[in-house]
Design an enzyme around this catalytic site. Structure first.
Site, PDB file in Angstrom:
ATOM      1  N   GLU A 228      64.592  38.644  28.382  1.00  0.00           N
ATOM      2  CA  GLU A 228      65.101  39.951  27.936  1.00  0.00           C
ATOM      3  C   GLU A 228      65.152  39.845  26.413  1.00  0.00           C
ATOM      4  OE1 GLU A 228      66.814  42.545  26.497  1.00  0.00           O
ATOM      5  OE2 GLU A 228      68.764  42.011  27.360  1.00  0.00           O
ATOM      6  N   CYS A 262      70.044  45.063  21.666  1.00  0.00           N
ATOM      7  CA  CYS A 262      68.616  45.245  21.950  1.00  0.00           C
ATOM      8  C   CYS A 262      68.329  46.695  22.326  1.00  0.00           C
ATOM      9  CB  CYS A 262      68.177  44.296  23.050  1.00  0.00           C
ATOM     10  SG  CYS A 262      69.206  44.396  24.521  1.00  0.00           S
TER      11      CYS A 262
HETATM   12  O1  LIG Z   1      70.930  42.956  23.198  1.00  0.00           O
HETATM   13  C1  LIG Z   1      71.019  43.476  24.356  1.00  0.00           C
HETATM   14  C2  LIG Z   1      72.218  44.214  24.619  1.00  0.00           C
HETATM   15  C3  LIG Z   1      72.429  44.748  25.993  1.00  0.00           C
HETATM   16  C4  LIG Z   1      73.686  45.520  25.946  1.00  0.00           C
HETATM   17  C5  LIG Z   1      74.106  46.052  27.250  1.00  0.00           C
HETATM   18  O2  LIG Z   1      73.765  45.546  28.289  1.00  0.00           O
HETATM   19  O3  LIG Z   1      74.848  47.041  27.242  1.00  0.00           O
END
Ligand SMILES: O=CCCCC(=O)O
Length: 454
Positions: A228, A262
């Site tokens: 991810e 992200c």
């Molecule tokens: O950097 C990734 C963040 C994911 C935030 C989330 O799952 O809300």
């Protein structure tokens, strides 16, 4: 060598921890593998009881963990509280649904009886980032462990106290020993862990660069991995969008977690006819954000997690400006102690500029002007990333048509991109592969096993 916990709001070093020696790592991995042998033998009800207890502890001590998160990576305390609550929800979600997600599936074939069952793989090595230091770990660990795997965590080097606190919560919830272990190691030691005979699979949430390295090592050792990685999510504003509502959502989508997510909205792709009016509303809202102590509930602007990350972001802003982007607000460090960056707005951003081509991991909104909906969708797709996207319009049919064309792991219409335990989460292109959350997530680290009986 040491790993330091530094408060980004003050620059103060809170604690330093020694890095684990290689032989100590190997012994932890072995213990996690031995623990898995017993853990997988429990039934779903037994594993659920542990996760429900974990959720209870998270809720009871929410504020204690939220303070820890804020002290270590700087986010607003109110956001840290929500993060801990979301972790409890994910634990309960998998405690409730894992058995159904992984139930045997009868399949009609030439057998007298045939079916698929889902068996755990072993020890899953979780390499996790600092931006949601509790959430990212639990959203990976809860499904993997409910499926019968055990977990070894290598957390980001700037959140060692969160890493140790997570291990302590599993202990407090009376999980069998070594089912969840945290190792304080450097990135250089990651290869040794992936290579270990005790590790069955790897999951990483992190940068594209880290993803390449982890995938290469996992590939070399023929181990399953889920990646991810980063994103440069488009926030596509069509000509008929409700400007007042959308501008408010845009500010949340860009500045929550100080833009260090992200799935934060990063490229605001806006149809030219409404661009000036929209940017002016957005700028007004941004000017009302108050910076200050992240522990104060009245604060909107927290520090970034580290000063080096702030310096990198600033370089991206300066390079974009030198290539023709227009500065509407911000563009500087805040004149105060701590890793604060002034919320920044760039207009006239175009492909070829860092603010368009690269991930901007901080409080910088890049506006990109589009001729019409087709141009907006083409610009949205003109990126190496494919994590999330949102489309803002009052015409849902038009929104869905555009959403269908967008290359991303998820598209939201009139809502900011967010994760939810019930919905699959992950990306395509350089945003990675595999999925977390939902029943897709729990099926990543299992052996999908066929049984055929004459
Ligand atoms: O950097 C990734 C963040 C994911 C935030 C989330 O799952 O809300």
């Amino acid at each position: 060598m040491s790993i330091h916990s530094i408060n980004p709001a003050t620059g103060e070093t809170i604690h330093s921890f020694p890095v684990l020696q290689n032989h100590a790592i190997e012994s932890i991995l072995k213990s996690a593998a031995t623990a898995q042998f017993h853990w997988k033998a429990l039934d779903f009800n037994q594993r659920s009881a542990y996760f429900n207890k974990l959720a209870q502890i998270l809720r009871q001590s929410r504020d204690k963990y939220a303070h820890l998160i804020t002290e270590e990576m700087g986010k607003l305390l109110k956001e840290a509280r929500s993060e801990v609550e979301k972790c409890a929800l994910a634990c309960e979600y998998y405690a409730e649904h894992a058995a159904a997600f992984l139930a045997d599936e009868p399949i009609v074939s030439d057998a007298g009886r045939s079916y698929v069952s889902y068996q755990p793989l072993g020890v899953v090595f979780c390499i996790m980032p600092w931006n949601f230091p509790f959430w990212q770990v639990l959203r990976a660990a809860a499904p993997a462990m409910m499926a019968g795997n055990t977990v070894v965590l290598k957390h980001a080097s700037n959140v060692p106290r969160c890493s140790l606190a997570l291990e302590a919560i599993f202990r407090e919830a009376d999980f069998p020993e070594n089912t969840f272990r945290s190792v304080l190691i450097t990135s250089a030691q990651v290869e040794q862990v992936i290579a270990s005979e005790h590790i069955a699979a790897v999951t990483l949430t992190g940068s594209k660069t880290a993803g390449r390295k982890v995938a290469a090592v996992a590939g070399h050792h023929l181990k399953k991995c889920v990646l991810e990685l980063g994103g440069s999510d488009p926030f596509v504003i069509l000509a008929d969008a409700d400007i007042t509502f959308t501008a408010k959502q845009a500010v949340i989508g860009r500045f929550q977690n100080m833009g260090q997510s992200c799935i934060a909205a990063k490229r605001f792709i806006i149809v030219e006819t409404i661009a000036d009016e929209f940017i002016s509303s957005f700028k007004d809202l941004v000017s009302q954000l108050r910076y200050g102590d992240p522990k104060n509930d009245a604060t909107d602007i927290a520090p970034m997690a580290r000063t080096d990350l702030r310096a990198d972001l600033h370089k991206q802003v300066k390079r974009s400006l030198s290539m023709g982007a227009k500065l509407i607000a911000g563009g500087t460090f805040m004149q105060t102690q701590g890793a604060y960056y002034v919320p920044t707005i760039l207009d006239q951003v175009r492909p070829g500029m860092p603010a368009f081509d690269e991930e901007m991991f901080g409080p910088v909104a890049a506006f990109v002007r589009a001729r019409d909906v087709e141009d907006a969708v083409a610009l949205a797709n003109q990126t190496q990333f494919g994590l999330g996207a949102s489309i803002w319009t009052q015409n849902i049919t038009q929104g869905e048509t555009a959403a269908n064309e967008i290359q991303a792991g998820c598209t939201f219409i009139n809502g900011i991109v967010k994760s939810d335990p019930r919905l699959p989460f992950g990306g395509i292109k350089h945003s990675g592969f595999g999925r977390e959350l939902s029943y897709h997530g729990i099926r990543e680290f299992v052996n999908v096993k066929t049984t055929w009986i004459k």
